[in-house]
Design an enzyme around this catalytic site. Structure first.
Site, PDB file in Angstrom:
ATOM      1  N   ASP A 130     -10.737   2.377  -2.839  1.00  0.00           N
ATOM      2  CA  ASP A 130     -11.275   1.906  -2.031  1.00  0.00           C
ATOM      3  C   ASP A 130     -12.351   1.766  -1.721  1.00  0.00           C
ATOM      4  O   ASP A 130     -13.498   1.344  -0.937  1.00  0.00           O
ATOM      5  CB  ASP A 130     -10.353   3.355  -1.030  1.00  0.00           C
ATOM      6  CG  ASP A 130      -9.809   2.530  -0.678  1.00  0.00           C
ATOM      7  OD1 ASP A 130      -8.959   1.092  -0.451  1.00  0.00           O
ATOM      8  OD2 ASP A 130      -8.656   3.254   0.256  1.00  0.00           O
ATOM      9  N   ASP A 137       0.996  -1.308   0.049  1.00  0.00           N
ATOM     10  CA  ASP A 137       0.127   0.255  -0.157  1.00  0.00           C
ATOM     11  C   ASP A 137       1.470   1.471  -0.461  1.00  0.00           C
ATOM     12  O   ASP A 137       1.893   1.307   0.579  1.00  0.00           O
ATOM     13  CB  ASP A 137      -0.748  -0.094   1.775  1.00  0.00           C
ATOM     14  CG  ASP A 137      -2.374   0.783   1.098  1.00  0.00           C
ATOM     15  OD1 ASP A 137      -2.947   1.482  -0.112  1.00  0.00           O
ATOM     16  OD2 ASP A 137      -3.178   0.764   1.801  1.00  0.00           O
TER      17      ASP A 137
HETATM   18  C1  DGJ Z   1      -6.406   1.283   1.929  1.00  0.00           C
HETATM   19  C2  DGJ Z   1      -6.293   0.558   0.865  1.00  0.00           C
HETATM   20  O1  DGJ Z   1      -6.621   0.791   0.065  1.00  0.00           O
HETATM   21  C3  DGJ Z   1      -7.129  -0.618   1.735  1.00  0.00           C
HETATM   22  O2  DGJ Z   1      -8.021  -1.624   1.045  1.00  0.00           O
HETATM   23  C4  DGJ Z   1      -6.707  -1.163   3.037  1.00  0.00           C
HETATM   24  O3  DGJ Z   1      -5.464  -1.235   2.904  1.00  0.00           O
HETATM   25  C5  DGJ Z   1      -5.914   0.698   3.888  1.00  0.00           C
HETATM   26  N1  DGJ Z   1      -5.230   1.391   2.997  1.00  0.00           N
HETATM   27  C6  DGJ Z   1      -5.601   0.403   4.971  1.00  0.00           C
HETATM   28  O4  DGJ Z   1      -4.240   1.138   5.735  1.00  0.00           O
END
Ligand code: DGJ
Length: 738
Positions: free
Chosen positions: A551, A481
């Protein structure tokens, strides 16, 4: 080798050549005429030609549909000046223009020399052709600044890749103010329309379109990474002529995960060129005497078969030439991830319980997301401290991993290696590792700072903690991430005139870490995530197996996001989770079946809190996972046809056809029925007209009485679904009969 290629080319362009036209097919992918000093590159349907004009400049000659051969390419002759205001250097479409000698259009390269000179005029020196690769050397008319222009032709996939290597053979440093990979010139004329992708967090992949008029359309990221706000992809077609299923289209994609820019610039003389590479904003790369800099790679193509074919060409190219493992890569497993269910509240008991339920549904991979490390309870602390949190996992990760394996799944874990929270041991030890401008406030986003990965020591730290994590635990998958953009791109550990190299060195080190990790742990798979789809590009995709596109997991929004995503990238790498309702973002409640079928248009995952799913929901989900596994090869590796766009109304539909034509799957979605309107008839595409197909239904929504139909019937009469009310959906599969 040539033989194989010739056969595949026949398939690829059979609509455009008579099959007996062996001359065209037997030609090498790169031809050169020494008499006329012109080159012709042929890739799939695409021809690309340029030459050396009478001044010695490289001049773009043609980009479009397939020519018969080099005899079709006229020699390069510069264009005259237009009045005294547009000199010939500007009116002539140069192949890789240096900024100098009166160039008013976008330069590919702009240099400041140490004596103050900023005039750069590049002329042809030499070239070499090796198989599908052409390298042309140009140099400045007086200073020993050389540029190698690289062309790699992918004849089977219809793609040409271009990049440049800028070399300073003088004994003084120079500063590169801008350095593009390539400049592509469209056939002169007007009536073009540009398409590109924009967005922001939770709303990535929005499709934009505008007529190409005199002036510029600039797509860019100044953020240090690819960005949610724009993606380095473009398509240009003809406004009156091009549709989803037919007409000319030119397209391209940059392979770079740092700041980038693509400029579509149209002169007052109906000449459009597309220049792309490093973003010149705040660039200033010091090139020492004897040093060289390689630009990102700019991939491009042309098709005469419409917008849908653009995406199919890109999907296939990515699958065969970009993604790790190419055609032999494993299909994406069905994964479970608890982020939306538990957020940071991960612990041994909770994750093990979810793993049991996920396995029962048929999940093949279990992923622990954020929250397992350091003192991570919220997003305030812990990033940088990559030890297992002893309160949450008192026995380390092993018991959970062992249980996950015993349940028949592999194990993955979330990391955000490039970031640090000020509240972390790492930051307390190494505040100097954070990107910052000395003496200035450190700009926080989500309470975190960026580590300066351009530094060797930081890059080494990141590699070694990841290596240790993967070595000490049986981890098959990293969700990598990256949750903020650059704000203070300072690098005070190097002299001031070197500091802007951060834009290049950071990304080079990132790629290097990913490459080393993969080399050392050959079974390891990696997902590129950046708070959703903030880092998806052909650079990172060389090192990662899949991406998290957004997300936003609301199924209705996803239909639109996925439509935009697949314009540029393969559905096979697009992770799509089924999550809980009401959705956390839109508070929308959508039936489970609709959520599953939407997610099945990519690589299926499950992200709901399974502890709250009823027995009936678990049963339905299990059936859906089984269905997905049966269609997975077609969706992940097949050809996508957009039957009804989710952008245009309440009904949408997609179709995937296996590359060998043996199977197809159709998805149909109705958001909300109005005035009792019937669901539109779905006329399929990409089938073999004479073949017969057996139709397999998953429910009673298909109104066709026949269980077998010809390709012709499916493509002309179509399929009639009876979808009614709100959030209705269905899917059928087709199997070609022997
Ligand atoms: C952003 C990601 O896109 C989510 O899926 C998740 O992993 C969060 N970060 C966790 O902090």
């Amino acid at each position: 080798m040539l033989k194989t290629r010739t056969i595949r080319l026949v398939l690829l362009v059979s609509g455009f050549f008579a099959l007996g036209d062996c001359n065209a097919l037997a030609q090498p992918s790169i031809q050169y005429s020494a008499d006329r000093k012109v080159w012709l590159l042929q890739a799939g349907e695409q021809s690309y030609a340029f030459g050396v004009n009478e001044r010695g400049e490289l001049q773009s000659l043609f980009w479009g549909g397939r020519l018969q051969g080099i005899a079709d390419v006229a020699e390069a002759k510069s264009l005259p000046e237009r009045a005294s205001f547009d000199l010939s250097t500007t009116t002539t479409p140069q192949e890789y223009p240096g900024w100098g000698a009166g160039l008013y259009t976008e330069p590919a390269l702009k240099v400041t020399f140490s004596n103050g000179n900023r005039d750069l005029v590049l002329h042809y020196v030499s070239h070499k052709i090796e198989g599908d690769e052409l390298q042309v050397l140009v140099r400045d008319i007086s200073e020993p600044i050389f540029v190698e222009l690289h062309y790699r032709v992918y004849p089977d996939q219809g793609i040409i890749a271009r990049w440049s290597v800028i070399e300073n053979r003088s004994d003084q440093p120079v500063v590169l103010e801008s350095a593009a990979a390539a400049s592509w010139s469209l056939p002169p004329g007007n009536g073009y329309e540009a398409h590109w992708l924009t967005g922001h967090w939770a709303e990535e992949w929005q499709q934009q379109a505008a007529p190409v008029e005199p002036g510029s359309i600039v797509m860019e990221s100044r953020r240090g990474s690819t960005s949610h706000q724009a993606n380095p992809w473009f398509e240009i077609d003809r406004q009156q002529e091009t549709t989803e299923a037919s007409g000319p289209a030119w397209f391209g994609e940059l392979g770079w995960s740092g700041s980038w820019r693509i400029t579509v610039e149209t002169s007052s003389f109906q000449q459009t060129r597309i220049t792309g590479g490093y973003n010149p904003f705040d660039f200033g790369y010091k090139l020492d005497a004897g040093a060289h800099l390689q630009t990102p790679i700019f991939y491009a193509g042309y098709t005469g078969r419409g917008r849908g074919e653009v995406s199919r060409l890109l999907h296939r190219f990515q699958q065969e030439e970009i993604l790790p493992g190419g055609d032999k890569a494993r299909l994406r497993p069905v994964l479970y991830n608890s982020w939306e269910a538990t957020e940071f509240n991960v612990d041994e008991a909770g994750q093990t319980a979810l793993a049991e339920k996920a396995a029962a549904l048929g999940a093949e991979r279990f992923v622990i997301d954020d929250g397992w490390f350091g003192q991570r309870k919220t997003d305030n602390a812990g990033l940088g401290d990559w030890y297992v949190n002893p309160q949450k996992f008192p026995h380390g990760l092993k018991p959970v991993i062992d249980r996950v394996h015993a349940l028949g799944m592999d194990f993955g874990i979330w990391v955000e290696p490039e970031m640090v929270n000020p509240d972390s041991d790492l930051y307390r030890r190494h505040p100097d590792w954070a990107m910052n401008f000395p003496g200035r406030p450190r700009t926080e986003g989500r309470n975190q700072l960026l580590l300066n990965l351009a530094r060797k020591d930081v890059a080494e730290y990141v590699f070694s903690f990841l290596d240790k994590l993967v070595t000490e635990n049986d981890i098959s998958f990293l969700k990598w991430d990256y949750n903020r953009n650059w704000a203070d791109p300072g690098w005070d550990a190097v002299p001031v005139d070197e500091q802007k190299k951060i834009y290049v060195q950071y990304v080079a080190n990132l790629y290097d870490i990913l490459a080393r990790l993969r080399a050392k742990h050959p079974g390891l798979e990696i997902e590129s995530c950046s708070g959703g789809g903030g880092r998806v590009d052909l650079g990172i995709l060389r090192y990662t197996d899949e991406v998290w596109p957004s997300d936003n997991t609301d199924a209705l929004d996803r239909l639109v996001l996925q439509d935009g995503f697949t314009r540029a990238y393969s559905p096979g790498i697009m992770m799509a989770w089924v999550t809980d309702v009401p959705n956390f973002l839109d508070r929308r409640t959508v039936p489970l079946k609709f959520r599953f079928l939407v997610a099945m248009n990519g690589s299926l995952g499950i992200g709901g809190n399974l502890n709250h799913w009823t027995a009936q929901e678990m049963q339905e989900a299990t059936e859906m996972v089984t269905y997905y596994k049966s269609i997975r090869p077609v969706v992940q590796r097949g050809e996508l046809y957009r039957l009804l766009s989710p952008e245009e109304g309440s009904a949408s539909a997609s179709e995937y056809v296996a590359r060998d034509g043996s199977k197809a799957v159709v998805f149909a979605f109705l958001h909300s029925q109005r005035f009792g309107a019937p669901f539109p008839v779905l006329r399929l595409q990409g089938l073999q007209p004479n073949a017969h197909y057996r139709i397999h239904t998953m429910d009673d929504k298909l109104q066709q009485p026949q269980s077998e139909l010809s390709g012709d019937a499916l493509m002309h009469q179509g399929l009639v679904f009876q979808l009614t009310g709100d959030y209705d959906s269905s899917s059928v599969t087709l199997e070609r009969l022997p």
